[in-house]
Design a protein around this motif. Structure first.
Motif, mmCIF file in Angstrom:
data_model
loop_
_atom_site.group_PDB
_atom_site.id
_atom_site.type_symbol
_atom_site.label_atom_id
_atom_site.label_comp_id
_atom_site.label_asym_id
_atom_site.label_seq_id
_atom_site.Cartn_x
_atom_site.Cartn_y
_atom_site.Cartn_z
ATOM 1 N N HIS A 159 0.803 -1.225 0.000
ATOM 2 C CA HIS A 159 0.000 0.000 0.000
ATOM 3 C C HIS A 159 0.832 1.269 0.000
ATOM 4 N N VAL A 160 2.099 1.145 0.313
ATOM 5 C CA VAL A 160 3.011 2.287 0.182
ATOM 6 C C VAL A 160 4.426 1.741 -0.008
ATOM 7 N N LEU A 161 5.125 2.306 -0.970
ATOM 8 C CA LEU A 161 6.484 1.893 -1.310
ATOM 9 C C LEU A 161 7.463 2.914 -0.748
ATOM 10 N N VAL A 162 8.438 2.433 0.012
ATOM 11 C CA VAL A 162 9.400 3.327 0.654
ATOM 12 C C VAL A 162 10.803 3.024 0.147
ATOM 13 N N CYS A 163 11.418 3.995 -0.496
ATOM 14 C CA CYS A 163 12.780 3.880 -0.977
ATOM 15 C C CYS A 163 13.721 4.420 0.101
ATOM 16 N N VAL A 164 14.664 3.603 0.527
ATOM 17 C CA VAL A 164 15.591 3.974 1.598
ATOM 18 C C VAL A 164 16.984 4.154 1.005
ATOM 19 N N VAL A 165 17.559 5.354 1.187
ATOM 20 C CA VAL A 165 18.849 5.687 0.591
ATOM 21 C C VAL A 165 19.730 6.404 1.609
ATOM 22 N N PRO A 166 21.001 6.028 1.748
ATOM 23 C CA PRO A 166 21.906 6.736 2.657
ATOM 24 C C PRO A 166 22.253 8.127 2.126
ATOM 25 N N ALA A 167 22.341 9.101 3.007
ATOM 26 C CA ALA A 167 22.625 10.480 2.607
ATOM 27 C C ALA A 167 23.939 10.603 1.846
ATOM 28 N N SER A 168 24.946 9.842 2.255
ATOM 29 C CA SER A 168 26.276 10.003 1.676
ATOM 30 C C SER A 168 26.401 9.442 0.263
ATOM 31 N N THR A 169 25.428 8.639 -0.186
ATOM 32 C CA THR A 169 25.541 8.020 -1.509
ATOM 33 C C THR A 169 24.717 8.735 -2.577
ATOM 34 N N ILE A 170 23.983 9.755 -2.202
ATOM 35 C CA ILE A 170 23.098 10.419 -3.159
ATOM 36 C C ILE A 170 23.880 11.014 -4.327
ATOM 37 N N ASP A 171 25.060 11.568 -4.032
ATOM 38 C CA ASP A 171 25.860 12.202 -5.079
ATOM 39 C C ASP A 171 26.516 11.209 -6.030
ATOM 40 N N HIS A 172 26.722 9.967 -5.590
ATOM 41 C CA HIS A 172 27.431 9.020 -6.446
ATOM 42 C C HIS A 172 26.735 7.666 -6.545
ATOM 43 N N MET A 173 25.424 7.682 -6.531
ATOM 44 C CA MET A 173 24.672 6.448 -6.729
ATOM 45 C C MET A 173 24.832 5.990 -8.181
#
Length: 285
Positions: A159-173
């Motif tokens: 019923h809801v999809l949650v994407c979990v991402v570390p702050a430090s990897t946003i620039d180099h995902m």
């Protein structure tokens, strides 16, 4: 300070811990015996299992480690997913045998080569994956497999999809992981599933936040960048800090977790209500 944290703006009022805690604890779907299913996905080591543990700790008032998490996440050196099976986690409410009406589904991490297949995430969103299924890196779950749910009901569906991402990897995902997130998001949108993003490990990405967690409210650039990369609206992206080394609960940590949970519950509840109405009118969602 790194470029990720260089754009500041007037911070919004901090979340109200007690109000949000009461909201999460009191939530009840309109339909009897209905449960709200929250599916977490994201790169390996992002903190999916740790978020489940953190929510459980906050609502129960003490530390819990129900969902096993890899302790290498604190150093962010792990490239393999610690979670290998499809697992549903319930949170006990009061007496044994009673649970909160929301559940978390945890899956293997999204990695360019050794991660969960997008097709399996899609099957999970539709409710076709049974608990205990061990993800195959080469092929998606077959309809002939014993872990394939042929007739998912409303409780099996996400019923809801949650994407979990570390702050430090946003620039180099990696582009491959970003593409997986986009592909999953597109399918979720086609299925009418709302989407939320959690940006974790905010304290590890910025010394100012590590010193004072309230400084997270001053930052906008990481949300803006992630929103531009994957298309999730800014007002659906929440920075959080999971519990990992603390032995006691901290109000500022609780506030971020509860604020995110309140919005997750609201979106999931809207999805449940829409599907219930659609089923009542004979429409397929």
């Amino acid at each position: 300070m790194s470029g990720l944290w260089s754009w500041f703006f007037t911070p919004p009022p901090p979340p109200h811990r007690q109000t949000d805690l009461r909201y999460v604890k009191d939530y009840k779907p309109h339909t009897k015996n209905q449960q709200l299913r929250i599916l977490l996905h994201g790169p390996a080591g992002a903190g999916k299992s740790s978020f489940i543990n953190s929510v459980q700790s906050v609502v129960r008032g003490r530390m819990y480690t129900h969902a096993l998490a890899d302790n290498t996440f604190a150093t962010e050196t792990s490239t393999d997913s610690f979670t290998r099976k499809y697992q549903t986690f319930k949170i006990q409410k009061g007496n044994p045998g009673t649970f909160y009406p929301f559940v978390f589904s945890d899956i293997m991490g999204l990695e360019p080569t050794n991660g969960v297949l997008v097709d399996d995430v899609i099957l999970a969103m539709k409710g076709h994956v049974k608990d205990g299924y061990r993800f195959d890196l080469e092929s998606k779950l077959s309809e002939h497999d014993g872990f394939y749910n042929r007739s998912p009901n409303l409780n099996d569906q996400v019923h809801v999809l949650v994407c979990v991402v570390p702050a430090s990897t946003i620039d180099h995902m990696s582009e491959e992981v970003v593409k997986k997130i986009r592909d999953i998001r597109k399918e979720a949108s086609d299925l009418g599933i709302p989407q939320v993003a959690l940006i974790t490990k905010v304290d590890l990405a910025c010394p100012e936040v590590n010193t004072n967690l309230k400084n997270i409210y001053k930052n906008k650039s990481m949300k803006d960048k992630f929103s531009a990369n994957v298309g999730i609206p800014m007002n659906c992206i929440f920075p959080v800090k999971n519990y990992h080394e603390e032995t006691d609960l901290v109000d500022d940590v609780d506030s971020l977790i509860l604020n995110a949970m309140r919005h997750i519950i609201n979106m999931g509840d809207d999805c449940i209500n829409f599907r219930s109405q659609s089923e009542g009118s004979g429409r397929n969602v």
